[in-house]
Design an enzyme around this catalytic site. Structure first.
Site, PDB file in Angstrom:
ATOM      1  N   LYS A 189      15.024 -13.077  -1.679  1.00 16.22           N
ATOM      2  CA  LYS A 189      14.439 -11.835  -2.195  1.00 16.22           C
ATOM      3  C   LYS A 189      15.199 -10.634  -1.630  1.00 16.22           C
ATOM      4  CE  LYS A 189      10.960 -12.024   1.470  1.00 16.22           C
ATOM      5  NZ  LYS A 189       9.621 -12.518   1.793  1.00 16.22           N
ATOM      6  N   ARG A 199      -3.193 -10.735   2.760  1.00 11.13           N
ATOM      7  CA  ARG A 199      -2.303  -9.932   1.934  1.00 11.13           C
ATOM      8  C   ARG A 199      -2.520 -10.420   0.504  1.00 11.13           C
ATOM      9  NH1 ARG A 199       3.881  -9.782   3.946  1.00 11.13           N
ATOM     10  NH2 ARG A 199       3.708 -11.771   2.871  1.00 11.13           N
ATOM     11  N   TYR A 211      22.271  17.106  15.649  1.00  8.95           N
ATOM     12  CA  TYR A 211      21.106  17.864  15.195  1.00  8.95           C
ATOM     13  C   TYR A 211      20.009  17.851  16.250  1.00  8.95           C
ATOM     14  CZ  TYR A 211      22.955  17.982  10.435  1.00  8.95           C
ATOM     15  OH  TYR A 211      23.714  18.199   9.330  1.00  8.95           O
ATOM     16  N   MET A 245      23.250  11.831   8.606  1.00  6.41           N
ATOM     17  CA  MET A 245      23.334  11.104   7.342  1.00  6.41           C
ATOM     18  C   MET A 245      24.586  10.228   7.291  1.00  6.41           C
ATOM     19  SD  MET A 245      23.427  12.546   3.448  1.00  6.41           S
ATOM     20  CE  MET A 245      21.753  13.100   3.330  1.00  6.41           C
TER      21      MET A 245
HETATM   22  C1  LIG Z   1       9.791 -13.624   2.676  1.00  3.10           C
HETATM   23  C2  LIG Z   1       8.991 -14.863   2.673  1.00  3.10           C
HETATM   24  C3  LIG Z   1       9.404 -15.986   3.403  1.00  3.10           C
HETATM   25  C4  LIG Z   1      10.601 -15.974   4.335  1.00  3.10           C
HETATM   26  O1  LIG Z   1      10.198 -15.410   5.580  1.00  3.10           O
HETATM   27  P1  LIG Z   1      11.214 -15.332   6.807  1.00  3.10           P
HETATM   28  O2  LIG Z   1      10.396 -14.771   7.917  1.00  3.10           O
HETATM   29  O3  LIG Z   1      12.303 -14.388   6.395  1.00  3.10           O
HETATM   30  O4  LIG Z   1      11.715 -16.692   7.055  1.00  3.10           O
HETATM   31  C5  LIG Z   1       8.663 -17.147   3.264  1.00  3.10           C
HETATM   32  N1  LIG Z   1       7.559 -17.185   2.480  1.00  3.10           N
HETATM   33  C6  LIG Z   1       7.114 -16.113   1.797  1.00  3.10           C
HETATM   34  C7  LIG Z   1       5.899 -16.220   0.972  1.00  3.10           C
HETATM   35  C8  LIG Z   1       7.803 -14.915   1.885  1.00  3.10           C
HETATM   36  O5  LIG Z   1       7.357 -13.855   1.213  1.00  3.10           O
END
Ligand SMILES: *Cc1c(COP(=O)(O)O)cnc(C)c1O
Length: 367
Positions: free
Chosen positions: A35, A130, A259, A311
């Site tokens: 992802k 969640r 800054y 930046m």
């Molecule tokens: C992102 C995700 C993972 C992977 O988690 P990591 O901590 O990066 O290994 C596994 N399962 C679900 C449902 C996720 O959303």
């Protein structure tokens, strides 16, 4: 000459880390979690290296379609499932495996007009609160999945909130196992598999391996644990963010940098200006006060950031690296300086550093 900032991505390190996941959970199949553009590493690139992975997990529909167009035929798990009924047909067309994140989604799938069933991961909320089907509704969702023609292969799934922490996974595993027990009768004929482990659980709790594991961060060479380094686990850094010193300043006692003038020289010192700023993905909140700096490597030597991150630039202390001039190599994180260390100094996690890598930073693939 081009601006010297670049992200080296080690293809062999990705393969090494995937192999480590396989070795650690030898009886399980592995979803490579890709992802967020493979945690900022480039979806296509990672998919090319891991094309023989048991499966891929993502949540962006365009990424899943891209994987299919690259010729990936293994299962693609959509971690958040479909959004709206119209996506169900697209899922079916591309043979995507969907997570069912609530009872509503289960009903939508049952009502959909599709020719072939979708394989489903029924996601249960076992305490993270969640997403996930609530415990009392699990029977209803499992019943649908067991009998309805739109539901293909069934996997029972949950996600851990504290697999990396002192609380561990037992408290959620107990709830998950209760759901599995209750599913045994209704799914007896059809059969089912199970998937619960992220990177932390995979590395720490063998009993979470089950049928499918879902490692993400470990594939990218970062440790999911605060108190165990990636090196100790045997992971290799994948992304190394490199740049150069593009300017040098000599400060007298009392001079300031950047800054807000948040850093004040306590003595005469040399300061290097690095071509890398928050518009490149370097965290603006990385500290650079007199008390706290963020680690950085210049000419192979460790030093620290000083002043606020701008930046496009940040400043580093070169006082103890007298030979470092304009053009001196800088490593912001990666090989020789774990992203986890930089993240900790900046009050975040390596996940966020990787995902924030800006499109303007050129990527160089290295072996
Ligand atoms: C992102 C995700 C993972 C992977 O988690 P990591 O901590 O990066 O290994 C596994 N399962 C679900 C449902 C996720 O959303």
């Amino acid at each position: 000459m081009t601006r010297p900032l670049r992200a080296d991505i080690s293809l062999s390190a990705i393969a090494h880390n995937y192999a480590l996941a396989k070795r650690t959970a030898p009886k399980s199949k592995v979803f490579a979690v890709v992802k967020a553009n493979a945690y900022g590493h480039g979806l296509k690139r990672v998919a090319r290296v891991l094309r023989d992975a048991d499966g891929f997990a993502t949540l962006e529909l365009d990424s899943a379609i891209q994987l299919r167009k690259l010729g990936i035929e293994s299962p693609i798990l959509m971690l958040e499932g479909f959004f709206g009924e119209e996506e169900i047909n697209i899922f079916a067309n591309y043979n995507l495996t969907t997570s069912i994140r609530d009872v509503e989604a289960a009903k939508q799938l049952a009502d959909a007009d599709i020719q072939a069933p979708l394989d489903v991961f029924l996601k249960f909320n076992t305490g993270m609160n969640r997403l996930g089907i609530a415990g009392p509704m699990s029977g209803f969702a499992i019943g649908l999945a067991a009998t309805h023609k739109n539901f293909g292969k069934v996997t029972l799934m949950t996600h851990f909130a504290t697999a990396d922490g002192v609380e561990g996974v037992a408290w959620q595993m107990k709830r998950f196992e209760d759901i599995v027990k209750s599913a045994k009768t209704s799914l007896a004929k059809k059969g089912f598999t199970q998937s619960v482990a992220n990177s932390a659980a995979l590395l720490r709790f063998q009993k979470t391996h089950l049928d499918w594991v879902r490692p993400g961060i470990m594939l990218y060479g970062s440790s999911p644990f605060a108190e165990r380094t990636a090196e100790e686990i045997g992971l290799k850094a994948v992304m190394t963010l490199r740049s150069e010193i593009i300017g040098v300043q000599t400060l007298e006692k009392g001079d300031v940098v950047g800054y807000g003038a948040s850093y004040i020289a306590q003595k005469k010192m040399r300061v290097g200006i690095v071509a890398c700023g928050y518009a490149d993905g370097y965290p603006r909140h990385a500290p650079g006060t007199n008390e706290h700096g963020t680690p950085v490597i210049v000419s192979g030597k460790r030093t620290r950031t000083i002043g606020r991150v701008s930046m496009d630039m940040l400043a580093v202390d070169l006082t103890d690296i007298p030979h470092a001039k304009v053009g001196a190599p800088v490593c912001l994180w990666g090989e020789g300086l774990p992203a986890d260390e930089v993240a900790t100094a900046a009050g975040t996690v390596a996940y966020e550093l990787f995902c924030a890598l800006a499109p303007r930073v050129p990527v160089v693939e290295v072996e």
